[in-house]
Design a protein around this motif. Structure first.
Motif, short mmCIF file in Angstrom:
data_model
loop_
_atom_site.label_atom_id
_atom_site.label_comp_id
_atom_site.label_asym_id
_atom_site.label_seq_id
_atom_site.Cartn_x
_atom_site.Cartn_y
_atom_site.Cartn_z
N SER A 34 -10.06 2.24 5.54
CA SER A 34 -9.91 1.72 6.91
C SER A 34 -9.56 2.86 7.87
N GLN A 70 -13.34 2.78 -2.88
CA GLN A 70 -13.61 1.63 -2.02
C GLN A 70 -14.92 1.82 -1.26
N HIS A 118 -6.64 3.33 1.86
CA HIS A 118 -7.90 2.60 2.02
C HIS A 118 -8.78 3.41 2.97
N GLY A 160 -11.57 -8.12 0.51
CA GLY A 160 -10.80 -8.63 1.64
C GLY A 160 -11.62 -8.46 2.91
N CYS A 161 -11.40 -9.33 3.89
CA CYS A 161 -12.22 -9.25 5.10
C CYS A 161 -11.54 -9.97 6.27
N GLY A 162 -12.16 -9.89 7.43
CA GLY A 162 -11.62 -10.62 8.58
C GLY A 162 -12.21 -10.11 9.87
N PHE A 198 -4.59 -5.80 10.25
CA PHE A 198 -5.62 -5.33 11.19
C PHE A 198 -6.77 -6.30 11.35
N THR A 199 -6.69 -7.49 10.71
CA THR A 199 -7.73 -8.51 10.94
C THR A 199 -7.07 -9.84 11.24
N ARG A 203 -3.02 4.88 -4.40
CA ARG A 203 -1.86 4.01 -4.21
C ARG A 203 -0.84 4.27 -5.30
N PHE A 237 -4.11 -9.57 6.52
CA PHE A 237 -4.11 -8.12 6.68
C PHE A 237 -3.65 -7.85 8.11
N GLN A 294 0.85 -1.20 0.00
CA GLN A 294 0.00 0.00 0.00
C GLN A 294 0.88 1.24 0.00
N PHE A 335 -14.59 -5.51 6.38
CA PHE A 335 -14.37 -5.95 5.00
C PHE A 335 -14.11 -4.72 4.15
N GLN A 368 -12.50 3.91 9.50
CA GLN A 368 -12.91 2.97 10.55
C GLN A 368 -12.23 3.36 11.87
N1 PHE Z 1 -8.21 -2.26 3.82
C1 PHE Z 1 -8.02 -3.40 2.99
C2 PHE Z 1 -7.44 -2.98 1.67
O1 PHE Z 1 -7.64 -1.88 1.26
C3 PHE Z 1 -9.29 -4.17 2.78
C4 PHE Z 1 -9.81 -4.81 4.05
C5 PHE Z 1 -10.69 -4.10 4.82
C6 PHE Z 1 -9.39 -6.03 4.44
C7 PHE Z 1 -11.18 -4.65 6.00
C8 PHE Z 1 -9.86 -6.62 5.62
C9 PHE Z 1 -10.76 -5.91 6.37
O2 PHE Z 1 -6.79 -3.74 1.00
#
Ligand code: PHE
Length: 340
Positions: A169, A207, A167, A281-283, A249-250, A193, A247, A151, A305, A172
Motif C-alpha cells: 500500500s 503481495q 504491505h 482484503g479490499c475496500g 485506509f478503506t 512483518r 482497514f 502490522q 485490494f 499506492q
Molecule cells: N494492505 C492490506 C494488508 O496488507 C491489504 C489491503 C489492501 C486491504 C488494499 C484493503 C485494501 O493487509
C-alpha cells in the motif's frame, strides 16, 4: 663454426619433451637472446669474409630448423593459451545442463500481473525500506492506532521513522502523490512483518495490491473486478463471497473468500469445513487517504485490494507449508519446471 652448427642441428633433431613447460625451457635454451643458437650469430662477426656466405646460410637454416622443431613439440601439449585460442569443438557432447525453473511465487505473480493487465492495470514498484508516512500515516494509521499492532514490523533503533514495509500500500501512496487520476495499477512486491515462522506465516512474504481511482468508481466495480480475477485465476466455476472487515485506509472494507478449490465448497480440511477460503482484503479508498496524497475526494473515488502471493500459490498448487517457498529445495522447485 660449421662443426658447432652440425652438432647443434643433431641435438635439435633429437629433442624430446614431456610437457608444455619443458618445451618452453628448450626454447629458452636454444633460441632466447643468450641461447645456444643465438650466440652463434654473435660469433658470426668473426667468421672470415670468404666463409660468411656459407656459414650465414647454415646458421639461418639451423635457426629455422630449431623453431620448427620446437613448434612441433609444442603442438603435442595444451596450455591455457593454446586452449583459449583453440577453435571450439562443435562435435563435443554438451555438458549436463539442468534446465532451470521459475520459482512458484514468480509464476503466480506473473499470472496475476497478466490477468490484471488484460483489463488495463499497469505495474508499479517501490522501495522495501519505507518511512512511517508511506507505510502507515498517509494510510490513516494514526500514531497510536491499534491497527498498527497487526502490522508490526522491523524498525531501525536509531530512527523509528525508517522501517521495512508491511504491505505494498506504501507504493499506492507514492503513486497517488505523484500521478494524477485516473489510476489503474497493481503493486507486486516483497513485504515484511514481525511474525513467528510457521506453516502458515512468515516474516517475509509477497503481495500484489491494486488501485483504481477515477470519477464514479463504485463498490460494484470492485466486486466485478475481483470476480473476474478469481475466475481467471482459479477457474470459471469459482464463486466469491465478500465479508465486512476493517482497514484504516478503506471505507467500507471487506475480505474476499473464494469457494474451496479442493472440495468445491462441500467442506474439507483446507477450508476448515466452511467451503470458503479467504484470499484478499479490499475496500473503497478512504477519503482521508486520497486527500493525504492531494487527490480531491469530492471528485474522485476509488477501490483498492491486496492479496498475499503465497496464499494464492498454496491454493492453486495445493501446497500445505509456506516454508517450502523459502527453503530452495530443488526437489520442490523442480516440480515447476516448464510452468511459466
Ligand atoms: N494492505 C492490506 C494488508 O496488507 C491489504 C489491503 C489492501 C486491504 C488494499 C484493503 C485494501 O493487509
Amino acid at each position: 663454426m660449421l662443426d658447432r652448427i652440425d652438432q647443434l642441428r643433431a641435438e635439435i633433431d633429437s629433442l624430446k619433451a614431456v610437457s608444455f613447460e619443458e618445451v618452453e625451457l628448450l626454447r629458452l635454451k636454444y633460441l632466447s637472446k643468450k641461447g645456444l643458437v643465438s650466440v652463434l650469430f654473435d660469433d658470426f662477426k668473426s667468421v672470415p669474409a670468404e666463409m660468411k656466405r656459407e656459414v650465414g646460410q647454415r646458421l639461418n637454416d639451423l635457426k629455422t630448423k630449431a623453431q620448427e622443431r620446437l613448434e612441433e613439440l609444442k603442438s603435442g601439449f595444451s596450455s591455457v593459451e593454446t586452449e583459449l585460442s583453440a577453435k571450439p569443438d562443435l562435435t563435443r557432447p554438451s555438458g549436463n545442463n539442468q534446465p532451470g525453473s521459475r520459482h512458484p511465487l514468480s509464476i503466480v505473480r506473473n499470472q496475476i500481473i497478466d490477468i490484471f493487465g488484460r483489463i488495463g492495470f499497469t505495474v508499479a514498484d517501490g522501495p522495501e525500506i519505507e518511512d512511517d508516512w508511506h507505510n502507515f500515516s498517509a494510510l490513516n494509521f494514526t500514531a497510536d492506532h491499534p491497527a498498527r499492532d497487526m502490522q508490526d514490523t522491523f524498525f531501525i533503533a536509531t530512527n523509528p521513522d525508517i522501517l521495512l514495509r508491511t504491505h505494498t500500500s506504501s507504493v499506492q501512496i507514492r503513486t497517488m502523490e505523484t500521478t494524477k487520476p485516473p489510476l489503474r495499477m497493481i503493486f507486486p512486491g516483497r513485504v515484511f512483518r514481525n511474525e513467528a515462522i510457521s506453516a502458515r506465516a512468515h516474516c517475509i512474504f509477497h503481495q500484489v495490491e491494486g488501485l483504481y481511482i477515477d470519477k464514479h468508481v463504485s463498490f460494484a466495480d470492485l466486486k466485478q473486478t475481483l470476480m473476474y480475477f478469481a475466475k481467471e485465476m482459479f477457474g470459471e466455476n469459482t464463486k466469491i463471497r465478500l465479508r465486512p472487515s476493517y482497514f484504516p485506509f478503506t471505507e467500507p472494507s471487506g475480505e474476499m473468500d473464494v469457494s474451496c478449490l479442493i472440495c468445491g465448497g462441500v467442506g474439507c480440511n483446507i477450508c476448515k469445513h466452511t467451503g470458503w477460503v479467504e484470499i484478499l482484503g479490499c475496500g473503497m479508498v478512504d477519503p482521508n487517504a486520497l486527500e493525504n496524497c492531494g487527490i480531491d475526494s469530492q471528485t474522485y473515488t476509488g477501490f483498492a485490494f491486496g492479496m498475499g502471493i503465497e496464499r494464492i500459490t498454496m491454493l492453486k498448487y495445493q501446497i500445505k507449508d509456506l516454508r517450502l517457498f523459502f527453503e530452495n529445495d530443488v526437489r520442490f522447485l523442480n516440480q515447476f519446471t516448464g510452468a511459466f
